[in-house]
Design a protein around this motif. Structure first.
Motif, PDB file in Angstrom:
ATOM      1  N   PHE A 190      40.699   6.211   0.803  1.00 28.89           N
ATOM      2  CA  PHE A 190      40.062   7.002  -0.256  1.00 28.89           C
ATOM      3  C   PHE A 190      41.072   7.896  -0.967  1.00 28.89           C
ATOM      4  O   PHE A 190      41.044   8.019  -2.185  1.00 28.89           O
TER       5      PHE A 190
ATOM      6  N   ASP B 237      31.338   2.192   0.606  1.00 23.19           N
ATOM      7  CA  ASP B 237      29.997   2.758   0.638  1.00 23.19           C
ATOM      8  C   ASP B 237      28.988   1.642   0.380  1.00 23.19           C
ATOM      9  O   ASP B 237      29.217   0.769  -0.449  1.00 23.19           O
TER      10      ASP B 237
ATOM     11  N   TYR C 158      32.490  10.251  -4.409  1.00 20.87           N
ATOM     12  CA  TYR C 158      33.207   8.974  -4.449  1.00 20.87           C
ATOM     13  C   TYR C 158      32.305   7.769  -4.733  1.00 20.87           C
ATOM     14  O   TYR C 158      32.770   6.646  -4.795  1.00 20.87           O
TER      15      TYR C 158
ATOM     16  N   ARG D 237      33.796   5.241  10.265  1.00 17.88           N
ATOM     17  CA  ARG D 237      34.951   5.739   9.489  1.00 17.88           C
ATOM     18  C   ARG D 237      35.939   6.510  10.362  1.00 17.88           C
ATOM     19  O   ARG D 237      35.563   7.256  11.249  1.00 17.88           O
TER      20      ARG D 237
ATOM     21  N   LEU E 185      32.322  16.968  -1.098  1.00 20.38           N
ATOM     22  CA  LEU E 185      31.731  15.660  -1.420  1.00 20.38           C
ATOM     23  C   LEU E 185      30.485  15.811  -2.294  1.00 20.38           C
ATOM     24  O   LEU E 185      30.188  14.971  -3.128  1.00 20.38           O
TER      25      LEU E 185
ATOM     26  N   ARG F 105      30.443  16.473   9.865  1.00 19.26           N
ATOM     27  CA  ARG F 105      30.073  17.585   8.983  1.00 19.26           C
ATOM     28  C   ARG F 105      29.581  18.813   9.753  1.00 19.26           C
ATOM     29  O   ARG F 105      29.237  19.830   9.146  1.00 19.26           O
TER      30      ARG F 105
ATOM     31  N   PHE G 269      40.225  16.350   5.824  1.00 20.44           N
ATOM     32  CA  PHE G 269      39.660  15.163   6.491  1.00 20.44           C
ATOM     33  C   PHE G 269      40.452  14.863   7.768  1.00 20.44           C
ATOM     34  O   PHE G 269      39.882  14.515   8.800  1.00 20.44           O
TER      35      PHE G 269
ATOM     36  N   GLY H  27      40.411   7.727   5.533  1.00 17.05           N
ATOM     37  CA  GLY H  27      41.224   8.829   5.044  1.00 17.05           C
ATOM     38  C   GLY H  27      42.298   8.332   4.098  1.00 17.05           C
ATOM     39  O   GLY H  27      42.473   8.852   2.989  1.00 17.05           O
TER      40      GLY H  27
ATOM     41  N   ARG I  85      30.877   9.826  13.896  1.00 21.92           N
ATOM     42  CA  ARG I  85      31.204   9.508  12.509  1.00 21.92           C
ATOM     43  C   ARG I  85      32.159  10.536  11.951  1.00 21.92           C
ATOM     44  O   ARG I  85      32.166  11.689  12.357  1.00 21.92           O
ATOM     45  N   PHE I  86      32.980  10.073  11.027  1.00 23.14           N
ATOM     46  CA  PHE I  86      33.841  10.983  10.268  1.00 23.14           C
ATOM     47  C   PHE I  86      33.548  10.790   8.793  1.00 23.14           C
ATOM     48  O   PHE I  86      33.369   9.655   8.353  1.00 23.14           O
TER      49      PHE I  86
ATOM     50  N   ARG J  97      39.517  15.160  12.064  1.00 20.77           N
ATOM     51  CA  ARG J  97      39.742  14.219  13.182  1.00 20.77           C
ATOM     52  C   ARG J  97      40.526  14.905  14.298  1.00 20.77           C
ATOM     53  O   ARG J  97      40.229  14.724  15.479  1.00 20.77           O
TER      54      ARG J  97
HETATM   55  N1  FDM Z   1      36.147   9.871   3.356  1.00 22.17           N
HETATM   56  C1  FDM Z   1      35.865   9.755   4.667  1.00 22.17           C
HETATM   57  C2  FDM Z   1      37.419  10.256   2.932  1.00 22.17           C
HETATM   58  O1  FDM Z   1      37.669  10.366   1.733  1.00 22.17           O
HETATM   59  N2  FDM Z   1      38.372  10.531   3.852  1.00 22.17           N
HETATM   60  C3  FDM Z   1      38.144  10.432   5.188  1.00 22.17           C
HETATM   61  O2  FDM Z   1      39.044  10.689   6.017  1.00 22.17           O
HETATM   62  C4  FDM Z   1      36.833  10.022   5.623  1.00 22.17           C
HETATM   63  C5  FDM Z   1      36.525   9.916   7.082  1.00 22.17           C
HETATM   64  O3  FDM Z   1      34.069  10.601   2.578  1.00 22.17           O
HETATM   65  F1  FDM Z   1      33.050   8.440   0.544  1.00 22.17           F
HETATM   66  C6  FDM Z   1      35.089   9.632   2.373  1.00 22.17           C
HETATM   67  C7  FDM Z   1      34.393   8.330   2.449  1.00 22.17           C
HETATM   68  C8  FDM Z   1      33.025   8.627   1.906  1.00 22.17           C
HETATM   69  C9  FDM Z   1      32.816  10.084   2.149  1.00 22.17           C
HETATM   70  O4  FDM Z   1      31.597   9.496   4.115  1.00 22.17           O
HETATM   71  C10 FDM Z   1      31.735  10.444   3.122  1.00 22.17           C
HETATM   72  P1  FDM Z   1      30.129   9.083   4.640  1.00 22.17           P
HETATM   73  O5  FDM Z   1      30.402   7.941   5.567  1.00 22.17           O
HETATM   74  O6  FDM Z   1      29.360   8.685   3.396  1.00 22.17           O
HETATM   75  O7  FDM Z   1      29.586  10.312   5.309  1.00 22.17           O
END
Ligand code: FDM
Length: 212
Positions: free
Chosen positions: A108, A18, A153, A100, A60, A48, A75, A105, A44-45, A79
Motif C-alpha cells: 500500500f 480490498d 484506499y 494482512r 483511514l 485498531r 502501520f 504495509g 488482523r492488521f 506490528r
Molecule cells: N494497510 C494495512 C496499509 O496501508 N498498511 C499496512 O501495514 C496494513 C496492515 O489499511 F486498505 C491498509 C490496507 C487497507 C487498510 O485494512 C485497512 P483493513 O483490512 O480494511 O482493516
C-alpha cells in the motif's frame, strides 16, 4: 543425546486487495481449525485497538492527515507492538491466522510512490510468516463486488497500483488462490495449504524473521 523438537503454532498470513474475500476466509478457516481441535487465533492488521491503531483508524477514515512516511511507520509500529505476544503465542503452540501483515504495509505504501526498499526496512526483525496466501482478484472484479466502504484506499485507481506492488513483492513461496472461485472452493484450497504448514510447524520448523 537430546533431540530438539520445538513444536509450535504456524504463522499464517492472508493478503490481497480490498474485497478479495480475505476476512470471511479468515473466519471460515478459524472455525474449521477450531472444530478439528487446533489451538488457533485470528488476528488482523492494522490492529485498531491499540493507541497506534486508533491513529491509523482515524487516518483511514480521512479524519486525520499524516505524511506518507509517518503513516507507513505507524502501520509498522502497530506490528512491532504485537511482536512479543505473537512470538509467545506461536511458541506455546497456537496457530495464528493473520489478516494482512508487512506485505500490505509495503504494497500500500509503495503504491503511493514510496521506494519499496525503504518501505521494507522497518519490517526487518518482525516474525516471518510460515505461509503467505494471496487471494487473487483483479482490481476491476474486486470493485464490481461493491461495498468499498469509503475508506482512504478503497478506490479503483489506487487498488490497481496496489495490485502492481503485490506482484513485485510476491515470491515463489507465496501460495496464490483464485479469489473469484466459489467461496467453498477457496475455503477448501486454503484449508489444505494451511494444514500442510501447521503440520511442518508442529514438527519443529524454526521460527524466522523478515526478510528471509
Ligand atoms: N494497510 C494495512 C496499509 O496501508 N498498511 C499496512 O501495514 C496494513 C496492515 O489499511 F486498505 C491498509 C490496507 C487497507 C487498510 O485494512 C485497512 P483493513 O483490512 O480494511 O482493516
Amino acid at each position: 543425546g537430546s533431540k530438539k523438537c520445538d513444536s509450535r503454532g504456524a504463522l499464517i498470513v492472508l493478503e490481497g486487495l480490498d474485497r478479495c474475500g480475505k476476512t470471511s476466509q479468515c473466519s471460515r478457516l478459524l472455525s474449521s481449525l477450531e472444530k478439528s481441535g487446533h489451538a488457533v487465533e485470528s488476528w488482523r492488521f492494522p490492529d485498531r485497538n491499540t493507541g497506534v491503531g486508533q491513529m491509523i483508524s482515524s487516518y483511514l477514515a480521512n479524519d486525520s492527515h499524516l505524511d506518507d512516511r509517518a503513516i507507513h511507520l505507524l502501520f509498522s509500529a502497530n506490528r512491532w507492538e504485537k511482536r512479543s505476544l505473537m512470538e509467545s503465542k506461536l511458541r506455546s503452540g497456537t496457530t495464528l491466522i493473520v489478516d494482512r501483515y508487512s506485505f500490505s504495509g509495503v504494497a500500500f505504501s509503495s503504491a503511493k510512490g514510496l521506494d519499496m526498499e525503504w518501505c521494507k526496512a522497518p519490517e526487518i526483525g518482525l516474525l516471518a510468516p510460515d505461509l503467505v496466501v494471496y487471494l487473487e482478484i483483479s482490481p476491476e472484479q474486486a470493485a464490481e463486488r461493491g461495498g468499498y466502504g469509503g475508506e482512504r484506499y478503497e478506490k479503483l485507481e489506487f487498488q490497481k497500483r496496489v495490485a502492481e506492488s503485490y506482484k513485485t513483492l510476491r515470491d515463489a513461496t507465496w501460495k496464490i488462490i483464485d479469489a473469484t472461485l466459489p467461496i467453498e472452493d477457496v475455503e477448501k484450497q486454503l484449508r489444505e495449504i494451511v494444514m500442510e504448514s501447521v503440520l511442518t510447524c508442529g514438527e519443529g520448523k524454526p521460527l524466522s524473521e523478515l526478510w528471509p
